[in-house]
Write a protein that holds these residues in place. Structure first.
Motif, PDB file in Angstrom:
ATOM      1  N   HIS A 277       6.969  -7.063   7.769  1.00 43.40           N
ATOM      2  CA  HIS A 277       5.800  -6.798   8.607  1.00 43.40           C
ATOM      3  C   HIS A 277       4.559  -7.476   8.046  1.00 43.40           C
ATOM      4  O   HIS A 277       4.525  -7.887   6.892  1.00 43.40           O
ATOM      5  N   ASN A 278       3.556  -7.556   8.922  1.00 46.43           N
ATOM      6  CA  ASN A 278       2.232  -8.047   8.516  1.00 46.43           C
ATOM      7  C   ASN A 278       1.245  -6.889   8.578  1.00 46.43           C
ATOM      8  O   ASN A 278       1.588  -5.773   8.193  1.00 46.43           O
ATOM      9  N   CYS A 279       0.065  -7.144   9.157  1.00 42.64           N
ATOM     10  CA  CYS A 279      -0.990  -6.115   9.140  1.00 42.64           C
ATOM     11  C   CYS A 279      -0.812  -5.058  10.230  1.00 42.64           C
ATOM     12  O   CYS A 279      -1.465  -4.033  10.210  1.00 42.64           O
ATOM     13  N   GLY A 280       0.045  -5.293  11.170  1.00 43.37           N
ATOM     14  CA  GLY A 280       0.206  -4.331  12.266  1.00 43.37           C
ATOM     15  C   GLY A 280      -0.383  -4.896  13.558  1.00 43.37           C
ATOM     16  O   GLY A 280       0.150  -4.686  14.635  1.00 43.37           O
ATOM     17  N   GLU A 281      -1.473  -5.641  13.429  1.00 43.73           N
ATOM     18  CA  GLU A 281      -2.109  -6.192  14.635  1.00 43.73           C
ATOM     19  C   GLU A 281      -1.387  -7.432  15.153  1.00 43.73           C
ATOM     20  O   GLU A 281      -1.311  -7.661  16.350  1.00 43.73           O
ATOM     21  N   CYS A 282      -0.882  -8.254  14.240  1.00 48.38           N
ATOM     22  CA  CYS A 282      -0.289  -9.524  14.678  1.00 48.38           C
ATOM     23  C   CYS A 282       1.239  -9.492  14.697  1.00 48.38           C
ATOM     24  O   CYS A 282       1.882 -10.462  15.073  1.00 48.38           O
ATOM     25  N   ASP A 283       1.824  -8.362  14.290  1.00 49.79           N
ATOM     26  CA  ASP A 283       3.285  -8.322  14.103  1.00 49.79           C
ATOM     27  C   ASP A 283       4.063  -8.719  15.360  1.00 49.79           C
ATOM     28  O   ASP A 283       5.016  -9.502  15.293  1.00 49.79           O
ATOM     29  N   ASP A 306      -1.996 -17.001  14.084  1.00 46.67           N
ATOM     30  CA  ASP A 306      -2.935 -16.762  12.981  1.00 46.67           C
ATOM     31  C   ASP A 306      -3.431 -15.322  13.054  1.00 46.67           C
ATOM     32  O   ASP A 306      -3.276 -14.660  14.086  1.00 46.67           O
ATOM     33  N   CYS A 307      -3.993 -14.865  11.983  1.00 41.09           N
ATOM     34  CA  CYS A 307      -4.544 -13.503  11.945  1.00 41.09           C
ATOM     35  C   CYS A 307      -5.348 -13.418  10.657  1.00 41.09           C
ATOM     36  O   CYS A 307      -5.087 -14.168   9.704  1.00 41.09           O
ATOM     37  N   LYS A 308      -6.247 -12.468  10.599  1.00 38.52           N
ATOM     38  CA  LYS A 308      -7.050 -12.347   9.374  1.00 38.52           C
ATOM     39  C   LYS A 308      -6.166 -11.980   8.162  1.00 38.52           C
ATOM     40  O   LYS A 308      -6.493 -12.296   7.025  1.00 38.52           O
ATOM     41  N   CYS A 309      -5.016 -11.376   8.437  1.00 38.11           N
ATOM     42  CA  CYS A 309      -4.160 -10.962   7.311  1.00 38.11           C
ATOM     43  C   CYS A 309      -3.453 -12.154   6.660  1.00 38.11           C
ATOM     44  O   CYS A 309      -2.866 -12.001   5.593  1.00 38.11           O
ATOM     45  N   ARG A 310      -3.515 -13.298   7.298  1.00 37.20           N
ATOM     46  CA  ARG A 310      -2.822 -14.447   6.696  1.00 37.20           C
ATOM     47  C   ARG A 310      -3.487 -14.845   5.371  1.00 37.20           C
ATOM     48  O   ARG A 310      -2.815 -15.279   4.435  1.00 37.20           O
TER      49      ARG A 310
HETATM   50 ZN   LIG Z   1      -2.182  -9.716  10.894  1.00 38.31          ZN
END
Ligand SMILES: [Zn+2]
Ligand code: SF4
Length: 325
Positions: A277-283, A306-310
């Motif tokens: 998983h990633n941050c939850g928003e971009c998954d 892309d996402c801020k969690c990258r």
């Molecule tokens: Zn993310």
């Protein structure tokens, strides 16, 4: 590594449940460059011989098994066949090795292959030690053998996975698959335990390098936490974190550059705490790109992700390297 084997084995005692129904579902897959329908059947057998002895640290498939005899397996096959609607690909799995006669007697192996011989391709799974039995399965059906390797690094195989074989042994069996005229699918793990995120990416890509000359398909398995496993205990104590989806994307992009065959990736428990998983928003977006990539084979699927969690993920790759020294 006797201690690790014994420790892994203690997780399985007294856990075998009585389950009888095979699992069946349908999905899309690719065959000769086209998207086609696939029929998936998971037979309940006594399961993986290695799992019953010690088993791989991340594997929880032993929970899906029970000691089914010949008649019971035959009943499962015939029941399952009623749901078969001529799908081009048929995948017959057992939570173990199809070719292991202790799981499925040879005459039943032949019966199953014959039964589904209308399919354009039948996919089975096996550990390397049973590959010799392939010579008994000469028929009209086009067979693909999926053989788990996980990592081409012997240290990872022995100390991080407890796989029970070396790369050399696996490779010998892989050559036999080709010798018997079958196709070879290779499972590679993304993020075995005890590896940093960056080392895990490197390990998966290096493994591709070492099998790219022989594999028809490479299928990546990002680790998911199965219950009642050694890995679950590590995860609960904060000693393991499933791979970021960004790491999965990076492995797939790098693999695409160095390997011409089919690349697949099935993210079990994707977007959940127990899975990649990633941050939850971009998954969702990333998972959908990975699914599309498995069907189209085009790295362009990842282009606009892309996402801020990258950035957070990139930082983690660096920090872990720094701590490791
Ligand atoms: Zn993310
Ligand atoms: S991962 Fe495969 S080889 Fe390892 S214990 Fe599970 S079923 Fe057996």
């Amino acid at each position: 590594m006797k201690e690790l084997e014994e420790f892994a084995a203690t997780f399985k005692r007294d856990l075998l449940k009585k389950v009888k129904k095979p699992r069946i579902w349908k999905e899309k897959d690719i065959l000769d460059g086209k998207i086609v329908n696939a029929f998936v059947l998971i037979l309940r057998t006594k399961g993986c011989r290695w799992a019953n002895k010690a088993g791989c640290l991340m594997c929880g498939y032993f929970k899906e098994t029970y000691d089914a005899g010949k008649d019971e397996i035959l009943r499962q096959i015939n029941e399952a066949y009623k749901q078969y609607e001529g799908e081009e690909i048929v995948k017959i799995f057992t939570s173990g090795s199809f070719l292991d006669e202790e799981e499925i007697p040879l005459e039943l192996q032949r019966y199953i292959i014959k039964k589904f011989s209308k399919a354009k391709k039948i996919i089975i799974e096996s550990r390397p030690e049973f590959i010799e039995n392939l010579k008994e399965l000469d028929g009209e059906a086009r067979i693909e053998v999926a053989m788990g390797l996980e990592s081409a690094n012997d240290l990872v195989l022995e100390y991080a996975i407890n796989k029970g074989f070396s790369f050399k042994e696996w490779r010998k069996a892989a050559k036999k698959v080709k010798k018997y005229g079958k196709e070879l699918k290779v499972y590679i793990l993304i993020k075995p335990p005890f590896l940093t995120e960056k080392d895990a990416i490197r390990d998966a890509v290096k493994s591709v390098e070492k099998v790219k000359d022989i594999a028809d398909t490479i299928s990546f398995n990002p680790v998911a936490i199965h219950s009642k496993t050694v890995l679950e205990r590590m995860w609960r104590h904060g000693l393991y974190h499933p791979p970021w989806l960004w790491s999965v994307v990076e492995v797939l992009e790098k693999a695409r550059k160095i390997y011409d065959g089919i690349i697949k990736c099935d993210v079990v428990a994707g977007g959940k705490m127990r899975g990649s998983h990633n941050c939850g928003e971009c998954d969702k977006k990333v998972l959908s790109a990975i699914r599309n990539f498995s069907l189209t084979q085009r790295a362009e699927e990842f282009k606009n992700l892309d996402c801020k969690c990258r950035e957070e993920w990139r930082d983690l790759l660096e920090v872990e390297e720094f701590i490791k020294g």
